[in-house]
Write a protein that holds these residues in place. Sequence first.
Motif, PDB file in Angstrom:
ATOM      1  N   ILE A  86      22.163  -0.597   9.767  1.00 11.60           N
ATOM      2  CA  ILE A  86      21.085   0.395   9.840  1.00 11.60           C
ATOM      3  C   ILE A  86      20.954   1.164   8.523  1.00 11.60           C
ATOM      4  O   ILE A  86      19.866   1.592   8.148  1.00 11.60           O
ATOM      5  N   ALA A  87      22.087   1.323   7.819  1.00 11.95           N
ATOM      6  CA  ALA A  87      22.026   2.027   6.526  1.00 11.95           C
ATOM      7  C   ALA A  87      21.312   1.154   5.495  1.00 11.95           C
ATOM      8  O   ALA A  87      20.481   1.643   4.727  1.00 11.95           O
ATOM      9  N   ASP A  88      21.624  -0.144   5.494  1.00 14.47           N
ATOM     10  CA  ASP A  88      20.951  -1.060   4.561  1.00 14.47           C
ATOM     11  C   ASP A  88      19.447  -1.069   4.847  1.00 14.47           C
ATOM     12  O   ASP A  88      18.623  -1.100   3.933  1.00 14.47           O
ATOM     13  N   LEU A  89      19.117  -1.068   6.132  1.00 15.96           N
ATOM     14  CA  LEU A  89      17.706  -1.064   6.525  1.00 15.96           C
ATOM     15  C   LEU A  89      17.012   0.217   6.059  1.00 15.96           C
ATOM     16  O   LEU A  89      15.920   0.181   5.483  1.00 15.96           O
ATOM     17  N   GLY A  90      17.684   1.346   6.302  1.00 17.95           N
ATOM     18  CA  GLY A  90      17.110   2.636   5.912  1.00 17.95           C
ATOM     19  C   GLY A  90      16.879   2.715   4.405  1.00 17.95           C
ATOM     20  O   GLY A  90      15.834   3.193   3.951  1.00 17.95           O
ATOM     21  N   ILE A  91      17.856   2.234   3.665  1.00 17.78           N
ATOM     22  CA  ILE A  91      17.761   2.239   2.195  1.00 17.78           C
ATOM     23  C   ILE A  91      16.626   1.329   1.734  1.00 17.78           C
ATOM     24  O   ILE A  91      15.856   1.664   0.824  1.00 17.78           O
ATOM     25  N   CYS A  92      16.515   0.175   2.389  1.00 13.95           N
ATOM     26  CA  CYS A  92      15.471  -0.796   2.044  1.00 13.95           C
ATOM     27  C   CYS A  92      14.075  -0.186   2.228  1.00 13.95           C
ATOM     28  O   CYS A  92      13.211  -0.296   1.361  1.00 13.95           O
ATOM     29  N   VAL A  93      13.881   0.505   3.360  1.00 17.00           N
ATOM     30  CA  VAL A  93      12.586   1.141   3.636  1.00 17.00           C
ATOM     31  C   VAL A  93      12.332   2.273   2.636  1.00 17.00           C
ATOM     32  O   VAL A  93      11.253   2.367   2.050  1.00 17.00           O
ATOM     33  N   LEU A  94      13.351   3.099   2.435  1.00 20.24           N
ATOM     34  CA  LEU A  94      13.179   4.233   1.516  1.00 20.24           C
ATOM     35  C   LEU A  94      12.866   3.755   0.102  1.00 20.24           C
ATOM     36  O   LEU A  94      12.016   4.326  -0.582  1.00 20.24           O
ATOM     37  N   ARG A  95      13.549   2.691  -0.312  1.00 16.77           N
ATOM     38  CA  ARG A  95      13.309   2.177  -1.664  1.00 16.77           C
ATOM     39  C   ARG A  95      11.861   1.673  -1.813  1.00 16.77           C
ATOM     40  O   ARG A  95      11.212   1.933  -2.825  1.00 16.77           O
ATOM     41  N   GLN A  96      11.366   1.001  -0.788  1.00 17.17           N
ATOM     42  CA  GLN A  96       9.970   0.537  -0.845  1.00 17.17           C
ATOM     43  C   GLN A  96       9.002   1.720  -0.920  1.00 17.17           C
ATOM     44  O   GLN A  96       8.048   1.723  -1.705  1.00 17.17           O
ATOM     45  N   VAL A  97       9.268   2.723  -0.082  1.00 15.37           N
ATOM     46  CA  VAL A  97       8.396   3.905  -0.080  1.00 15.37           C
ATOM     47  C   VAL A  97       8.419   4.585  -1.446  1.00 15.37           C
ATOM     48  O   VAL A  97       7.367   4.925  -2.007  1.00 15.37           O
ATOM     49  N   CYS A  98       9.622   4.764  -1.995  1.00 16.00           N
ATOM     50  CA  CYS A  98       9.744   5.433  -3.294  1.00 16.00           C
ATOM     51  C   CYS A  98       9.060   4.632  -4.391  1.00 16.00           C
ATOM     52  O   CYS A  98       8.447   5.212  -5.299  1.00 16.00           O
ATOM     53  N   THR A  99       9.137   3.314  -4.305  1.00 14.35           N
ATOM     54  CA  THR A  99       8.476   2.476  -5.307  1.00 14.35           C
ATOM     55  C   THR A  99       6.961   2.691  -5.265  1.00 14.35           C
ATOM     56  O   THR A  99       6.310   2.816  -6.305  1.00 14.35           O
ATOM     57  N   HIS A 100       6.410   2.780  -4.042  1.00 16.07           N
ATOM     58  CA  HIS A 100       4.973   3.044  -3.894  1.00 16.07           C
ATOM     59  C   HIS A 100       4.602   4.431  -4.407  1.00 16.07           C
ATOM     60  O   HIS A 100       3.561   4.616  -5.033  1.00 16.07           O
ATOM     61  N   ILE A 101       5.457   5.408  -4.120  1.00 12.83           N
ATOM     62  CA  ILE A 101       5.175   6.773  -4.601  1.00 12.83           C
ATOM     63  C   ILE A 101       5.182   6.782  -6.127  1.00 12.83           C
ATOM     64  O   ILE A 101       4.267   7.311  -6.777  1.00 12.83           O
ATOM     65  N   ALA A 102       6.226   6.168  -6.698  1.00 15.82           N
ATOM     66  CA  ALA A 102       6.376   6.160  -8.160  1.00 15.82           C
ATOM     67  C   ALA A 102       5.204   5.452  -8.830  1.00 15.82           C
ATOM     68  O   ALA A 102       4.809   5.804  -9.941  1.00 15.82           O
ATOM     69  N   ALA A 103       4.643   4.458  -8.136  1.00  8.75           N
ATOM     70  CA  ALA A 103       3.508   3.715  -8.700  1.00  8.75           C
ATOM     71  C   ALA A 103       2.188   4.481  -8.525  1.00  8.75           C
ATOM     72  O   ALA A 103       1.132   3.969  -8.895  1.00  8.75           O
ATOM     73  N   GLY A 104       2.266   5.665  -7.926  1.00  8.23           N
ATOM     74  CA  GLY A 104       1.071   6.492  -7.767  1.00  8.23           C
ATOM     75  C   GLY A 104       0.088   5.951  -6.752  1.00  8.23           C
ATOM     76  O   GLY A 104      -1.115   6.206  -6.844  1.00  8.23           O
ATOM     77  N   ARG A 105       0.591   5.241  -5.752  1.00 10.52           N
ATOM     78  CA  ARG A 105      -0.319   4.611  -4.806  1.00 10.52           C
ATOM     79  C   ARG A 105      -0.745   5.533  -3.662  1.00 10.52           C
ATOM     80  O   ARG A 105      -1.721   5.260  -2.980  1.00 10.52           O
ATOM     81  N   PHE A 106      -0.002   6.610  -3.475  1.00  5.75           N
ATOM     82  CA  PHE A 106      -0.397   7.564  -2.427  1.00  5.75           C
ATOM     83  C   PHE A 106      -1.332   8.614  -3.027  1.00  5.75           C
ATOM     84  O   PHE A 106      -1.285   8.861  -4.237  1.00  5.75           O
ATOM     85  N   PRO A 107      -2.148   9.244  -2.185  1.00  6.69           N
ATOM     86  CA  PRO A 107      -2.980  10.346  -2.676  1.00  6.69           C
ATOM     87  C   PRO A 107      -2.084  11.396  -3.312  1.00  6.69           C
ATOM     88  O   PRO A 107      -1.014  11.691  -2.764  1.00  6.69           O
ATOM     89  N   ASP A 108      -2.473  11.936  -4.467  1.00  7.17           N
ATOM     90  CA  ASP A 108      -1.590  12.956  -5.052  1.00  7.17           C
ATOM     91  C   ASP A 108      -2.055  14.365  -4.720  1.00  7.17           C
ATOM     92  O   ASP A 108      -1.865  15.295  -5.478  1.00  7.17           O
TER      93      ASP A 108
END
Length: 275
Positions: A86-108
């Motif tokens: 579950i920790a690997d899964l949580g990290i995997c999801v968080l990393r994807q989300v952070c990558t999208h945030i860092a790429a500026g894909r969410f409304p700022d």
Amino acid sequence: RAKAAGGNQVTVYEASMSTLAERQFQLECELRQAIPAGQLLVYLQPQVDTTGRLVGAEALVRWQHPELGLVSPASFIPLAEESDLIADLGICVLRQVCTHIAAGRFPDAPGFRVSVNISPRHFHQRGFVASIKSILAETGVDPRKLTFEVTESLLIRDVDDVISKMQQLSALGLHFSLDDFGTGYASLTYVKHLPIHELKIDKVFVHDAPVDPDSAALVESILAVARHMHLNVVAEGVETPEQAEFLRVRGEVIYQGYLFGRPEPADAWFERHSP
Ligand code: C2E
Ligand code: MG
Ligand code: MG
Ligand code: MG
């Protein structure tokens, strides 16, 4: 295979495998491999205020299984929670989300946050805070863009440690939300001692509130407590205009539910809500 009740998701059921235990074991092995294989997908669901403005999104994981198709988290999160998977899964999801945030894909838009679900077992791990900090550093994401959703079951043990971890991450600007609020273990007095910023009213109560006096009373008391403690409230599972209206006339609330948008693959979501 059996079709799940809703949508096009397939519940995991293979008649050929004899026992539940065997099936679970195989699934666990597959899930372990699914993470490095990139089969865990992040879906996003919008959160909007009462004026219809987009204020956030919840990240919801799906498993794109090579044979079973899209598997819903209800079929594999409980399995993952039986081990440190579950920790690997949580990290995997968080990393994807952070990558999208860092790429500026969410409304700022100011205040816009992405909510990520964190399982108790993951949260309780030693090194949890350090691992989150390292993902934030690695991706360069501002913690003020994130909310962690935790459930009341997190509070069954090590409450002081839980509070300390929450405080360390809150200090960075990360927010905490109590998910499925009203269904679990935490009493309202507990809420007072937690460094949380948001309550999420469980969809059971949202669903019944317009027609069931008990649910209505519960929703009203959650709204009152939240107002008193200056907490945001998100109503999950808003499906009808009646449910939305019931909430709107009773307080400040953020809507999340099929009425405003279903969870959809991140790319499709970004297309629809492109900044
Ligand atoms: P949750 O965190 O309470 O998420 C809300 C669930 O309600 C989601 O189910 C969402 O798709 C569903 N939902 C949203 N709007 C509506 C609506 O209007 N009507 C109805 N009937 N349902 C609605 P989903 O995506 O199947 O996720 C189920 C649970 O799996 C989540 O409940 C959460 O506990 C867990 N989960 C999902 N993703 C993750 C994850 O990345 N990590 C962890 N640890 N758990 C996750
Ligand atoms: Mg949630
Ligand atoms: Mg929830
Ligand atoms: Mg729920």
